[in-house]
Scaffold this active site. Structure first.
Site, PDB file in Angstrom:
ATOM      1  N   SER A  34     -12.810   3.228   5.894  1.00 49.42           N
ATOM      2  CA  SER A  34     -13.290   2.921   7.243  1.00 49.42           C
ATOM      3  C   SER A  34     -14.585   3.666   7.557  1.00 49.42           C
ATOM      4  O   SER A  34     -14.843   4.744   7.006  1.00 49.42           O
ATOM      5  CB  SER A  34     -12.233   3.299   8.290  1.00 49.42           C
ATOM      6  OG  SER A  34     -11.198   2.331   8.317  1.00 49.42           O
ATOM      7  N   ARG A  58      -7.597   0.296  13.835  1.00 48.43           N
ATOM      8  CA  ARG A  58      -6.799   1.004  14.852  1.00 48.43           C
ATOM      9  C   ARG A  58      -7.709   1.468  15.994  1.00 48.43           C
ATOM     10  O   ARG A  58      -7.337   1.398  17.170  1.00 48.43           O
ATOM     11  CB  ARG A  58      -6.117   2.233  14.241  1.00 48.43           C
ATOM     12  CG  ARG A  58      -5.075   1.909  13.211  1.00 48.43           C
ATOM     13  CD  ARG A  58      -4.378   3.197  12.772  1.00 48.43           C
ATOM     14  NE  ARG A  58      -3.323   2.921  11.832  1.00 48.43           N
ATOM     15  CZ  ARG A  58      -3.357   3.233  10.529  1.00 48.43           C
ATOM     16  NH1 ARG A  58      -4.405   3.859  10.028  1.00 48.43           N
ATOM     17  NH2 ARG A  58      -2.358   2.935   9.741  1.00 48.43           N
ATOM     18  N   LYS A 105     -12.757  12.281   8.972  1.00 47.57           N
ATOM     19  CA  LYS A 105     -13.183  12.265   7.589  1.00 47.57           C
ATOM     20  C   LYS A 105     -14.342  13.231   7.398  1.00 47.57           C
ATOM     21  O   LYS A 105     -15.089  13.520   8.310  1.00 47.57           O
ATOM     22  CB  LYS A 105     -13.618  10.855   7.213  1.00 47.57           C
ATOM     23  CG  LYS A 105     -12.488   9.837   7.354  1.00 47.57           C
ATOM     24  CD  LYS A 105     -13.031   8.442   7.212  1.00 47.57           C
ATOM     25  CE  LYS A 105     -11.977   7.380   7.483  1.00 47.57           C
ATOM     26  NZ  LYS A 105     -10.934   7.309   6.493  1.00 47.57           N
ATOM     27  N   HIS A 139      -8.278   9.826   4.301  1.00 41.61           N
ATOM     28  CA  HIS A 139      -7.499   8.960   5.188  1.00 41.61           C
ATOM     29  C   HIS A 139      -7.693   9.372   6.653  1.00 41.61           C
ATOM     30  O   HIS A 139      -7.881  10.542   6.942  1.00 41.61           O
ATOM     31  CB  HIS A 139      -6.007   9.074   4.848  1.00 41.61           C
ATOM     32  CG  HIS A 139      -5.625   8.417   3.556  1.00 41.61           C
ATOM     33  ND1 HIS A 139      -4.913   9.054   2.569  1.00 41.61           N
ATOM     34  CD2 HIS A 139      -5.846   7.162   3.097  1.00 41.61           C
ATOM     35  CE1 HIS A 139      -4.712   8.214   1.564  1.00 41.61           C
ATOM     36  NE2 HIS A 139      -5.260   7.072   1.854  1.00 41.61           N
ATOM     37  N   ASP A 199       0.848  -1.197   0.000  1.00 40.85           N
ATOM     38  CA  ASP A 199       0.000   0.000   0.000  1.00 40.85           C
ATOM     39  C   ASP A 199       0.891   1.257   0.000  1.00 40.85           C
ATOM     40  O   ASP A 199       1.890   1.296   0.723  1.00 40.85           O
ATOM     41  CB  ASP A 199      -0.871  -0.044   1.270  1.00 40.85           C
ATOM     42  CG  ASP A 199      -1.974   0.987   1.280  1.00 40.85           C
ATOM     43  OD1 ASP A 199      -2.367   1.465   0.196  1.00 40.85           O
ATOM     44  OD2 ASP A 199      -2.470   1.309   2.385  1.00 40.85           O
ATOM     45  N   HIS A 200       0.538   2.255  -0.788  1.00 41.19           N
ATOM     46  CA  HIS A 200       1.232   3.558  -0.795  1.00 41.19           C
ATOM     47  C   HIS A 200       2.756   3.486  -0.900  1.00 41.19           C
ATOM     48  O   HIS A 200       3.470   4.116  -0.106  1.00 41.19           O
ATOM     49  CB  HIS A 200       0.867   4.365   0.462  1.00 41.19           C
ATOM     50  CG  HIS A 200      -0.510   4.921   0.397  1.00 41.19           C
ATOM     51  ND1 HIS A 200      -0.854   5.971  -0.424  1.00 41.19           N
ATOM     52  CD2 HIS A 200      -1.642   4.547   1.034  1.00 41.19           C
ATOM     53  CE1 HIS A 200      -2.141   6.227  -0.284  1.00 41.19           C
ATOM     54  NE2 HIS A 200      -2.650   5.383   0.574  1.00 41.19           N
ATOM     55  N   HIS A 227      -9.698   4.430  -1.280  1.00 42.91           N
ATOM     56  CA  HIS A 227      -8.898   4.509  -0.053  1.00 42.91           C
ATOM     57  C   HIS A 227      -9.752   5.177   1.019  1.00 42.91           C
ATOM     58  O   HIS A 227     -10.729   5.849   0.705  1.00 42.91           O
ATOM     59  CB  HIS A 227      -7.629   5.328  -0.302  1.00 42.91           C
ATOM     60  CG  HIS A 227      -6.565   4.560  -1.022  1.00 42.91           C
ATOM     61  ND1 HIS A 227      -5.296   4.421  -0.551  1.00 42.91           N
ATOM     62  CD2 HIS A 227      -6.611   3.869  -2.187  1.00 42.91           C
ATOM     63  CE1 HIS A 227      -4.591   3.687  -1.384  1.00 42.91           C
ATOM     64  NE2 HIS A 227      -5.361   3.343  -2.398  1.00 42.91           N
ATOM     65  N   GLY A 228      -9.361   5.002   2.281  1.00 41.69           N
ATOM     66  CA  GLY A 228     -10.110   5.648   3.358  1.00 41.69           C
ATOM     67  C   GLY A 228     -11.503   5.066   3.502  1.00 41.69           C
ATOM     68  O   GLY A 228     -12.475   5.795   3.680  1.00 41.69           O
ATOM     69  N   ASN A 250     -10.134   0.022   0.880  1.00 41.35           N
ATOM     70  CA  ASN A 250      -9.062  -0.016   1.876  1.00 41.35           C
ATOM     71  C   ASN A 250      -9.596   0.284   3.273  1.00 41.35           C
ATOM     72  O   ASN A 250     -10.351   1.250   3.457  1.00 41.35           O
ATOM     73  CB  ASN A 250      -7.991   1.019   1.540  1.00 41.35           C
ATOM     74  CG  ASN A 250      -7.137   0.597   0.361  1.00 41.35           C
ATOM     75  OD1 ASN A 250      -7.456  -0.357  -0.345  1.00 41.35           O
ATOM     76  ND2 ASN A 250      -6.040   1.307   0.153  1.00 41.35           N
TER      77      ASN A 250
HETATM   78 ZN   LIG Z   1      -4.560   5.137   1.201  1.00 46.77          ZN
END
Ligand SMILES: [Zn+2]
Length: 317
Positions: free
Chosen positions: A213, A260, A183, A179, A81-82, A210-211, A254
């Site tokens: 969550s 977390r 958000k 990310h 990733d990244h 992405h992002g 993603n």
């Molecule tokens: Zn990302």
């Protein structure tokens, strides 16, 4: 069993999405693989440069290899990733990654094309899949922090030229996700008209969000109740938005922030409730269980539950 991202995305396009989950620790690897078994869902296990710095790439890859033996029926692939050039070239050379991301999205269009193309040419020599990014997401990921005013949506007018010139295999787009935990402070959410336009320009081409969550408010409240000080206005992508995005060709979503938050909640509550305990395996076990439950629900939301068996039958040698 490994099923290559190209096959995963061909299988899911338009109907369900593959969760791409960042792992940093042994507990997360167990939780993810267990959930893959329980939900019978395929997934991508992702490693970021920061994770490689923290645990070492060899350690992470060894844990994933071990997990594939402990849980032999999982259907998965390994993704960087990244990455920048150094990370991507290292990952390609290791023969342990099935897919890499080259993130040159912060550069201008021409530089992004040039940097991406270089990695695509290297990766394709070994049949490794490449995710590129066009447009700039706001938020914090690894050590990159982008303010909202410096973020920009992917321009649908650029996507065809970008994909043709880079020869990339999937495209991460900036359409309103961000990310980290904070958000959508502007409250706009996913820009479906942009997503739709991108799909019209690139029919059948795998799109990546992405992002992805959700940033569950109950989790944030529980963290704060147990001593945390997170912003309670933090919010992520709603389940409705996730479901709505999939028919537009979003094949990979993603997920990192939610896992977390889960870590923080489990450990804060553990230390608050059991001040006399100090053994890492006690909250570690709770975290693995909570992670498994969380991912089983996530697979279900993405429509991926039950798809691993189908892929197994299709790709078993
Ligand atoms: Zn990302």
């Amino acid at each position: 069993m490994v099923v290559l991202p190209k096959e995963l995305f061909k299988h899911c396009y338009g109907t369900y999405a593959i969760a791409a989950v960042n792992v940093f620790t042994m507990e997360q690897v167990h939780g993810l693989f267990r959930a893959g078994i329980k939900a019978d869902a395929p997934f991508l296990v992702q490693i970021t440069p920061v994770a490689r710095n923290y645990a070492h790439s060899l350690m992470l890859i060894a844990m994933i290899d071990a997990a594939s033996k402990i849980y032999p029926n999982v259907v998965y692939a390994v993704h960087l990733d990244h990455g920048n050039e150094a990370h991507a070239i290292n990952a390609i050379a290791s023969n342990k990654y099935h897919s890499v991301m080259i993130d040159a999205s912060h550069d201008d269009f021409e530089t992004n094309v040039k940097r991406t193309r270089l990695i695509v040419d290297e990766a394709h020599k070994k049949g490794i899949f490449v995710e590129a990014e066009l447009g700039v997401l706001s938020g914090v990921e690894d050590d990159i922090s982008i303010d909202e005013e410096n973020a920009s949506y992917t321009s649908p007018n650029e996507v065809v030229s970008f994909v043709e010139r880079t020869n990339c295999d999937s495209l991460a787009v900036a359409v309103g996700t961000s990310h980290g935990a904070y958000k959508f402070s502007s409250g706009q959410g996913i820009q479906f008209h942009i997503l739709e336009e991108i799909q019209q320009k690139l029919p059948g081409f795998p799109i990546v969000l992405h992002g992805g969550s959700a940033v569950n408010t109950t989790e944030v409240e529980r963290i704060n109740k147990a001593g945390g000080m997170l912003n309670e206005n933090a919010s992520g992508v709603t389940p409705e938005e996730i479901i709505k995005s999939i028919p537009f060709g979003v094949c990979k979503i993603n997920i990192a922030t939610d896992t977390r938050l889960l870590w923080s909640r489990v450990h804060r509550e553990f230390f608050l409730d059991s001040p006399e305990l100090f053994d890492p395996i006690v909250p570690g076990k709770t975290y693995m269980d909570a992670y498994e439950t969380f991912m089983v629900q996530k697979f279900d939301l993405l429509g991926a539950t039950g798809k691993a068996t189908t892929l197994h039958k299709k790709y078993k040698k």
